[in-house]
Design an enzyme around this catalytic site. Structure first.
Site, PDB file in Angstrom:
ATOM      1  N   SER A  63      -6.370 -10.906 -11.094  1.00 37.35           N
ATOM      2  CA  SER A  63      -6.969 -10.344  -9.880  1.00 37.35           C
ATOM      3  C   SER A  63      -6.600 -11.060  -8.584  1.00 37.35           C
ATOM      4  O   SER A  63      -6.361 -10.402  -7.572  1.00 37.35           O
ATOM      5  CB  SER A  63      -8.491 -10.311 -10.018  1.00 37.35           C
ATOM      6  OG  SER A  63      -8.877  -9.385 -11.010  1.00 37.35           O
ATOM      7  N   HIS A  85      -8.155   2.230  -1.802  1.00 38.66           N
ATOM      8  CA  HIS A  85      -7.613   1.012  -2.387  1.00 38.66           C
ATOM      9  C   HIS A  85      -8.045   0.890  -3.844  1.00 38.66           C
ATOM     10  O   HIS A  85      -7.251   0.550  -4.720  1.00 38.66           O
ATOM     11  CB  HIS A  85      -8.078  -0.219  -1.617  1.00 38.66           C
ATOM     12  CG  HIS A  85      -7.704  -1.504  -2.280  1.00 38.66           C
ATOM     13  ND1 HIS A  85      -6.405  -1.971  -2.327  1.00 38.66           N
ATOM     14  CD2 HIS A  85      -8.445  -2.407  -2.966  1.00 38.66           C
ATOM     15  CE1 HIS A  85      -6.364  -3.113  -2.998  1.00 38.66           C
ATOM     16  NE2 HIS A  85      -7.590  -3.393  -3.397  1.00 38.66           N
TER      17      HIS A  85
END
Length: 468
Positions: A230, A359
């Protein structure tokens, strides 16, 4: 007899004094460099030390240097290749007009310059199209799945499919891929099964990561795709390290590292670019400049001419391409790959594209851009429609084939989706495995604590959904 020792003592003092003087003179001479000279201040020192010959020689040399023309006085600094100037002037950010965008097809799918046509066989171009549209179909189903609460998170690839497939097709199957989190099309092109895409997003027993990762954090050793993490840009210096290892092993392979223009603002990007250039690594830095990062428009992300403009500053060969033109992406990546392996040097590709979707499912892009803007890119300049126009103009695709493929691809995705939903979740004890060869005491204590907790409060958890 008495004079002899006195003479010897005198000779010793003279010898010692002369040696000391010459040692200092030698030290001064070592400080002196022909490229800069000792200067006038050093000449009395040499005379004082008795090194008159050296002083006279240096005086003559200094007098000669005084008459050198300023045009002959070249910079000798080791840190840059440049010329002296005698006018105070700061370099403007726009010293170069915008780096041009390389493309092969226009928006209607027509080849602009025949010499740039990659002349790919029909079968390969159809694989481009089917990979892009299959990814688009999977995105729609998994996005809706998250909205219905079936999975926790998702990120679509709408509008960026051309960057994935065009670059993936130009690589060798053994080339190592470091993705950011919006490169599912690279795995799709490498024939990663739909079942494994779904298993990862659902975190079921078939998930290669055993349910430990967030959705869309894919990874596959067999397809040389490093598991996604991430934090932004952490993959960039890691990819450089892998490329350096490949170079040392003479592995005849390249590493490709994907990231967005937002991640290029991270410090890891600077470190990665600089290491790749100085260590001469066979790596392709592939930036997907989709205009908005997480929610920040490029006008607030940087002031320079995008990301490709940074490459020359690091000594990296760079190019900007139309990311909605799958052939332009293919050509640029293929040439970068060839030269990176042959010459052991890094390349930077900036693919200009547009993120049509939010997003992620945690984002509402209507807060920072208009619906009309999104509709333009979706309807007028989409990489899938551009490639479809090209296929139809060559007689390789028609409306009937389109209709049949859309139906077939949706069926394939739905079958994998339904299969993933029916499967159990991994055993909770797998949370503690695969990190240490021998589980440390602290981790074992946590495992035992979880077991006691579930034994006491197990009826409050859906344990029947987990593998025993």
């Amino acid at each position: 007899m008495k004079g002899q020792p006195r003479s010897r003592r005198g000779e010793g003092r003279i010898s010692e004094g002369w040696s000391a003087k010459m040692a200092v003179a030698a030290a001064a001479a070592r400080v002196w460099r022909p490229s800069r000279g000792l200067g006038r201040a050093g000449l009395p020192l040499l005379r004082l030390l008795g090194a008159r010959g050296l002083a006279r020689s240096h005086t003559h040399r200094w007098q000669q240097q005084r008459h050198f023309s300023s045009l002959d006085d070249k910079p000798q600094f080791p840190g840059a290749s440049a010329e002296f100037i005698d006018k105070l002037e700061f370099i403007q950010p726009n010293v170069i007009s915008g780096i041009p965008i390389y493309r092969v097809m226009d928006r209607q799918g027509q080849i602009i310059n025949p010499s740039e046509d990659p002349h790919l066989p029909q079968e390969k171009v159809l694989k481009f199209y089917k990979s892009m549209t299959l990814l688009n179909t999977m995105d729609r189903i998994l996005y809706e799945s998250q909205r219905q609460g079936r999975i926790s998170f998702y990120m679509t690839n709408y509008g960026e499919e051309g960057t994935h497939v065009g670059s993936a097709a130009a690589l060798d199957d053994t080339d190592l891929v470091f993705g950011q989190y919006r490169e599912a099309g690279v795995l799709m092109y490498r024939d990663y099964p739909l079942e494994l895409f779904m298993a990862q997003c659902y975190g079921n027993v078939s998930d290669l990561g055993k349910g430990r990762q967030m959705p869309v954090h894919y990874g596959c050793r067999e397809r040389h795709f490093v598991t996604i993490s991430s934090p932004l840009a952490t993959q960039i210096p890691q990819a450089v390290g892998a490329a350096y290892a490949a170079k040392r092993a003479n592995a005849n392979r390249v590493v490709i590292c994907y990231f967005g223009e937002g991640a290029a603002s991270e410090g890891d990007a600077h470190a990665g670019f600089n290491f790749a250039a100085t260590l001469e690594c066979p790596i392709i830095f592939f930036c997907r400049n989709n205009g908005y990062a997480i929610s920040t428009p490029t006008s607030e992300q940087y002031r320079g001419d995008g990301i490709a403009a940074r490459g020359p500053g690091y000594g990296i060969l760079s190019i900007r391409v139309d990311g909605n033109d799958v052939f332009a992406v293919y050509n640029a990546t293929k040439e970068a790959r060839r030269r990176a392996v042959a010459e052991n040097q890094p390349f930077l590709i900036e693919a200009m594209t547009y993120r049509i979707g939010h997003h992620s499912t945690s984002d509402d892009s209507s807060a920072y851009r208009s619906v009309d803007e999104v509709n333009y890119w979706d309807k007028q300049d989409h990489p899938i429609s551009r490639l479809r126009h090209h296929l139809q103009s060559r007689g390789w695709w028609d409306d009937e084939q389109e209709k049949a493929w859309r139906k077939q691809s949706r069926k394939k995705v739905m079958e994998a989706f339904e299969q993933a939903e029916r499967k159990l979740k991994p055993n909770p004890n797998l949370i503690f495995s695969d990190v240490y060869q021998e589980m440390p005491a602290q981790l074992r204590k946590q495992q035992e604590s979880l077991a006691r907790h579930l034994q006491t409060y197990g009826e409050h958890y859906p344990l029947d959904h987990f593998e025993k």
